[in-house]
Enzyme design. Structure first.
Site, PDB file in Angstrom:
ATOM      1  CG  HIS A 213      -1.351  26.811  46.737  1.00  0.00           C
ATOM      2  ND1 HIS A 213      -0.423  27.665  47.285  1.00  0.00           N
ATOM      3  CD2 HIS A 213      -1.135  25.587  47.275  1.00  0.00           C
ATOM      4  CE1 HIS A 213       0.328  26.973  48.135  1.00  0.00           C
ATOM      5  NE2 HIS A 213      -0.078  25.715  48.136  1.00  0.00           N
TER       6      HIS A 213
ATOM      7  CD  GLU B 251      -2.142  30.605  46.144  1.00  0.00           C
ATOM      8  OE1 GLU B 251      -2.124  30.429  47.369  1.00  0.00           O
ATOM      9  OE2 GLU B 251      -1.173  30.357  45.402  1.00  0.00           O
TER      10      GLU B 251
ATOM     11  CG  HIS C 218       2.391  30.515  45.194  1.00  0.00           C
ATOM     12  ND1 HIS C 218       1.770  29.565  45.959  1.00  0.00           N
ATOM     13  CD2 HIS C 218       3.484  29.921  44.668  1.00  0.00           C
ATOM     14  CE1 HIS C 218       2.459  28.436  45.904  1.00  0.00           C
ATOM     15  NE2 HIS C 218       3.515  28.624  45.131  1.00  0.00           N
TER      16      HIS C 218
ATOM     17  CD  GLU D  27       2.809  34.206  47.897  1.00  0.00           C
ATOM     18  OE1 GLU D  27       1.619  34.292  47.522  1.00  0.00           O
ATOM     19  OE2 GLU D  27       3.255  33.247  48.548  1.00  0.00           O
TER      20      GLU D  27
HETATM   21 ZN    ZN Z   1       0.039  29.706  47.083  1.00  0.00          ZN
END
Ligand code: ZN
Length: 1210
Positions: free
Chosen positions: A909, A912, A1006, A1091
């Site tokens: 992504h 990010e 992420h 994350e």
């Molecule tokens: Zn992500």
């Protein structure tokens, strides 16, 4: 009543007197009829007298088991004697007036509602009904009604509704009866069916009669009537009736009346009730229109402004603001289309896919506000601003959990035959290499191992993409790829194989035609106007070609093109960005430097080489020149060129100032109230052919035409306020949250307000202390080249911009959100950059990878391959890191080949960026000299893809790749042409699986925008099943708890990591993510998404701090330490064989490591059972499981420690 009886009563303790009387009453009930009215009057009157005078008798009558309530109610049911009835009603009134809800609850449960409603009906048949009785019954009904959930229905079915309404109509001027009747009516109206029926009986009009103008008399009647009206206006039909009778106008007039007269704020509740009526009536489109037509915006704006200084009127201001926001006419974004300003011709466009759908929408339809959208249910919910969308998500959350056990069980599907997978063998040279060509006695011989040849290219069809068909003449389109730099050899530092593999790859494919055939090149935006800018700024800043630069610190200083690069670098100091001229020329443009005007003084370029070992400005330029962007960027942003030096301490989370959101919303509403104050001057616009720069000294200048930049339009709204619109992801019409742009031409010391008006997420950490990032070129030149958290008055809220339901993909017209922040610039003639998070471009990655090769510690086996080219023609690098074998002997080679694989990926992504900084920390640790790193390399074979979505990163996307799709939703069946990086990453994993070498750990990095801390998502059948409460077979499930070990270790080692935020539930919506597919299809038990927060931490060492790159990099290195510990737990035997060669290192390592873990103040019993694969069952970690971890938003919004958005406070 005879005397002896009285005497007897006198003789007994008073406590039982009331019970005796009660017994008497009960006996009389038993006679079916209270025959003797005289006696029943006396008994009830005595009871009434007793409970009026002695509190304890009330208790006696209502204690459990006394049966008091039953006797009283049945007496009421049985008697026909008015005086007895009145006495009993008096008793009930006394009983229910004190003691709170419990006694009322008892009364309701004993059938009190029915008895009273029945009494109401029967008494109403007398003409005229007894007033006192009606008064009593209504008072009692008003008390018990709210406690009886079925009250509204019962009242309607018995016909009591009409009795009350008729009574009211006849007694509008009877102040005594009015209040209790209205109180009951208020309870009736809470039922939506009743509300409609009451509306038909003319109760809305009746309420307006009662309300009347301002008067200090009967304020309680006023209040109840307003509350009733408010409840009635929730019905769409009643609201329409009110609108038709111009009652919106009346309400506004009444409101103003109270606002003017209630100068001492004694009646704020009444004022709030009037607003509540307005709030409900404006839930319908008609109501909103009537409100606007009645000048409601101006009235509420003016009254609220007057209320603002009085803190006690907050709730009034908040409700007013809520109504104004709701009624603010919805607008479309001021853009020709919400489709991305850039298109990219895809190799093929799948029929029915998102891209085809988007481009097939008829022009003009995709982004027109859907007028039919009433938004009713949505608006009803907006009261506390808890962002409906997220609530819905939470509501449906359990629906998202995979409940099909068969689907949950890992299945080892081999989607591609082994023969086909053999093409990936080339990425595992270390498994077949005999190391005979390496001088293993020379510790540096392993560095920069020859990369594997690239994968053969798939045949690419020449389908004309849909995107081409609607050629927009001024839309930038991809240009032909730049030829490779003239001589890559000049760049080589170590040995030839260490050359930039990306460049090599490009050389290999030189002359090879690229499909799709790019459209005609667009006149280059940057080139066409940049020289003019150079001159302009050259007058301000002067340059010296001899200015000190980083050249002294970098070997590249010697290469041919350097002097010219340096000149360009100097220019960038004045410009804030650098020109990359003419694709293919050996050095960047010198632009205006040949012009005399730019050589007037000295410009310092910060010397950061020592502090930023992986950064090199000239190398960055080299790398940027090989980067292919859809808009063919020719400029480089100064922060990327110059580098970022992390501050030594993290920055605190911003404390939210009270009322910020309200103030900002009022400023937005002012635009409508005072339209003449609004400039509406477009100062930057990618949709215009040449995106002219306005330079009249009155406005800021914007730019974001550089890698990862994505500003589409800037509009000066007021002198110091700008609306900014972000570009959609390419080949998409949404996904915007990430931003990166440049600002110049500012005045010093003046606060500027910036509003990013097309954000999409329903909430953001910007509401919880996160700040934006700013990079000042002046600061950088002054020796502080760094991104820093900045901005005041930050908040995030739903605004009045919206898009059509068609454009929103079938959902109701979707609102946009504003992210607003205010900045006061410190330096004259500065160039500043703003970003959502610390930028990390693809060119930065390439630079870091090359520098990593140079910095590699001894004995490191580091190989960089090109996994494949992206859709946009950029090589996707992949790294192999492990330890060189001690010798080329059998034992050592076998040890190397037997190392478990750890597979790491990041940045699928693009928005990010924190994932890249964590990855940088991992990579630096892995190639480092520490004993831990040495040991780790000897334990594992690392396969790392540091950027899964280079195209998205380069082009400033937030979420997608060039195919307009989220690549982390393509893992189930990635398309070779549209998702090549995913296709091949999966291929590598499938190959590993086929040769029985599936990774021990897979982790995809992420960033998270709505939660704090760093945490992991993993996969567990058991925890998924627990979550959904499917008891069936859950106890039979045997699951290795090994998936918990790594996160548990991280929570001990990494200060930012929070175990309680982890979740191991498999959601349906995530079934095509890397984590779930690698777990389910490839059987990797330890498959994770890691994350990292974009904001900061609310626990641990960094509690109250925002994350900086230092903390992110630390996270990346701590993951390495955790992996080392995991190795101990998973392969204790192997460790022994390994230790005899590294006995010394190993002892050291143990010490260092134990120290590390002990400092965490946590019990760590894992070492006591070296043969077990998992932590003991009784580890505290099992209790720490927070199953709501995924339902972050709900928790977050309700967390009392978090500052609430202002309108929540009411
Ligand atoms: Zn992500």
């Amino acid at each position: 009543m005879n005397k002896p009886k009285m005497a007897l009563e006198k003789g007994v303790p008073s406590s039982s007197r009331v019970l005796m009387l009660l017994g008497q009453l009960e006996r009389m009930n038993g006679e079916a009829m209270m025959s003797d009215a005289e006696v029943s009057r006396q008994v009830t009157s005595k009871i009434l007298h007793l409970i009026q005078t002695q509190e304890k008798t009330r208790k006696e009558l209502t204690t459990k088991g006394s049966g008091g309530m039953e006797v009283i109610l049945s007496s009421l049911e049985n008697t026909r004697d008015l005086q007895t009835i009145l006495n009993i009603l008096g008793i009930l009134n006394e009983l229910l007036s004190v003691g709170g809800g419990r006694r009322i609850g008892v009364c309701v449960s004993k059938g009190g509602t029915g008895v009273l409603l029945q009494l109401l009906i029967s008494s109403s048949k007398e003409t005229p009904p007894n007033e006192e009785l009606m008064l009593h019954v209504h008072s009692l009904l008003a008390k018990i009604g709210p406690k009886d959930r079925k009250f509204g229905v019962k009242a309607r079915l018995t016909g009591a509704l009409n009795v009350t309404v008729n009574l009211l109509k006849q007694n509008v001027n009877n102040s005594k009866l009015l209040l209790p009747c209205l109180q009951v009516l208020r309870v009736y109206s809470a039922n939506s069916v009743n509300a409609v029926s009451l509306g038909k009986s003319g109760v809305v009009e009746l309420m307006f009669k009662v309300i009347g103008p301002y008067s200090k008399k009967n304020t309680s009647v006023m209040k109840v009537a307003l509350d009733t009206l408010g409840a009635l206006l929730k019905s769409k039909m009643n609201a329409r009736r009110a609108v038709e009778r111009a009652q919106v106008w009346s309400l506004l007039a009444i409101y103003q009346d109270w606002h003017r007269n209630d100068t001492r704020h004694r009646h704020t509740l009444i004022r709030k009730s009037i607003l509540a009526c307005l709030k409900n009536v404006t839930n319908s489109r008609l109501g909103r229109k009537a409100f606007i037509d009645a000048d409601g915006m101006r009235i509420l704006y003016n009254t609220s402004t007057e209320c603002l200084p009085v803190r006690t009127l907050d709730s009034i201001v908040n409700t007013s603001s809520l109504i104004m926001r709701k009624c603010f006419p919805k607008n479309r974004l001021p853009l020709p289309t919400i489709k991305s300003a850039y298109q990219y011709a895809l190799p093929h466009v799948p029929a029915g896919g998102p891209v085809e759908q988007m481009y097939n929408q008829p022009p003009g339809v995709d982004d027109v506000v859907d007028e039919s959208d009433d938004n009713e249910d949505v608006e009803l919910d907006t009261e506390n601003d808890t962002e409906n969308e997220e609530d819905d998500k939470d509501k449906n959350e359990n629906d998202d959990i995979e409940t099909d056990i068969a689907k949950l069980r890992p299945r080892h599907t081999q989607s591609r035959p082994i023969d086909e997978l053999r093409v990936y063998e080339r990425f595992f040279l270390e498994l077949s290499e005999d190391f005979l060509d390496f001088d293993l006695s020379d510790p540096r011989s392993g560095i920069g191992v020859t990369p594997a040849p690239p994968l053969p290219k798939p045949p690419k069809p020449t389908t004309l993409p849909t995107a081409d068909q609607q050629q927009d003449p001024h839309r930038p389109v991809p240009t032909p790829p730049p030829p490779p730099p003239p001589s890559t050899k000049d760049n080589q530092l170590v040995d030839p194989p260490a050359a930039d593999p990306a460049a090599q790859a490009r050389q290999l494919e030189k002359g090879e035609p690229r499909a799709p055939e790019p459209l005609e090149p667009q006149e280059s935006i940057g080139l066409s106007r940049a020289p003019e800018k150079l001159l302009l700024l050259g007058e301000t800043f002067s340059l010296s070609p001899a200015a000190p630069t980083t050249q002294d610190h970098t070997p590249q200083g010697e290469i041919g093109g350097t002097p010219r690069i340096l000149e360009a670098a100097d220019l960038s100091g004045s410009l804030g960005r650098l020109l990359l001229e003419g694709c293919g020329s050996g050095a960047p443009s010198v632009g205006g430097s040949e012009d005399g005007s730019v050589e007037q003084g000295v410009l310092e370029v910060p010397d950061t080489a020592a502090m930023l070992p992986l950064h090199d400005p000239e190398l960055y330029i080299q790398m940027a020149k090989g980067t292919r962007s859809v808009p063919s960027y020719t400029e480089v942003a100064y922060p990327d060129y110059c580098g970022h030096l992390a501050p030594t301490t993290p920055e605190p989370i911003l404390e939210r100032v009270y009322g910020v959101q309200r103030t900002k919303i009022f400023q937005d509403i002012e635009r409508l109230i005072h339209p003449n104050d609004i400039l509406d001057k477009v100062v930057y616009d990618l949709d215009l052919p040449s995106c002219p720069v306005i330079d009249d000294g009155e406005s800021l200048k914007f730019n974001s035409q550089f890698e990862s930049g994505n500003l589409r339009k800037a509009i000066q709204v007021r002198k110091f306020e700008y609306d900014l619109i972000l570009n959609s992801d390419i080949n998409s019409n949404h996904y915007h949250q990430w931003f990166y742009f440049e600002v110049s031409g500012m005045q010093v010391g003046t606060p500027y307000r910036f509003n990013i008006i097309n954000c999409e997420k329903a909430n953001s950490q910007f509401n919880y202390g996160m700040q934006v990032l700013m990079y000042s070129v002046q600061e950088a030149i002054g020796g502080r080249p760094q991104w820093g958290r900045t901005g005041q008055d930050i908040c995030y809220y739903k605004n009045h911009f919206s898009r059509s339901s068609i454009a929103a993909g079938g959902q109701k017209g979707k609102s946009y959100y504003t992210m607003t922040f205010t900045v006061t610039f410190q330096h004259k003639d500065d160039v500043c950059y703003f970003a959502y998070h610390y930028p990390y471009t693809y060119s930065t990655l390439k630079m870091h990878l090359q520098k990593l090769q140079e910095k590699c510690a001894d004995g490191v086996y580091l190989r960089e391959d090109v996994l494949c080219d992206t859709v946009g023609g950029n090589p996707c690098p992949m790294l192999t890191i492990t330890a060189m074998p001690d010798t080329a002997g059998h034992t050592h080679l076998n040890q190397l080949r037997g190392r478990p694989v750890v597979f790491l990926t990041a940045r699928v992504h693009p928005g990010e960026t924190n994932a890249s900084w964590v990855m940088k920390g991992t990579l630096e640790f892995l190639i480092g000299t520490s004993p831990l790193a040495q040991s780790l390399r000897a334990c594992y074979l690392f396969k790392i893809i540091p950027m899964l979505n280079p195209d998205g990163v380069i082009n400033g996307n937030h979420r997608c790749s060039l195919s307009g799709e989220d690549l982390n939703r393509q893992w189930q069946s990635p398309n070779l042409e549209l998702h090549p990086t995913i296709y091949h990453a999966k291929g590598l994993l499938q190959y590993l699986n086929a040769i029985q070498r599936a990774p021990l750990v897979f982790c995809d990095y992420h960033g998270h925008s709505r939660k704090k801390n760093v945490f992991m998502y993993g996969c567990s059948v058991k925890e998924t099943v627990w979550q959904t409460n499917i008891n069936a077979s859950s106890c039979e499930l045997h699951e290795d708890l090994g998936y918990r070990t790594l996160p548990k270790l991280l929570s001990q080692l990494a200060p930012a990591f929070s175990m309680s935020s982890c979740s191991f539930v498999v959601e349906r919506s995530k079934e095509s993510t890397a984590r779930v597919v690698v777990w389910r299809e490839l059987g990797v038990q330890r498959s994770y998404t890691m994350e990292s927060t974009l904001c900061g931490c609310d626990q641990g060492k960094y509690k109250g701090m925002q994350m900086g790159t230092r903390e992110l990099e630390e996270m990346g290195s701590q993951l390495c330490v955790a992996l080392l510990r995991l190795h101990r737990l998973t392969s204790p035997l192997e460790l022994h064989t390994h230790t005899h060669t590294h006995a010394h290192t190993h002892t050291q390592l143990l010490e260092v490591e134990n120290e590390l873990i002990e400092t965490q103040h946590r019990r760590c019993s894992v070492t006591t059972s070296p043969s077990t694969y998992v932590l003991d069952e009784d580890e505290p970690v099992l209790e720490e499981v927070d199953y709501s971890a995924d339902s972050d938003t709900d928790q977050e919004l309700q967390d009392p420690t978090e500052p609430l958005s202002d309108s929540e406070i009411n």
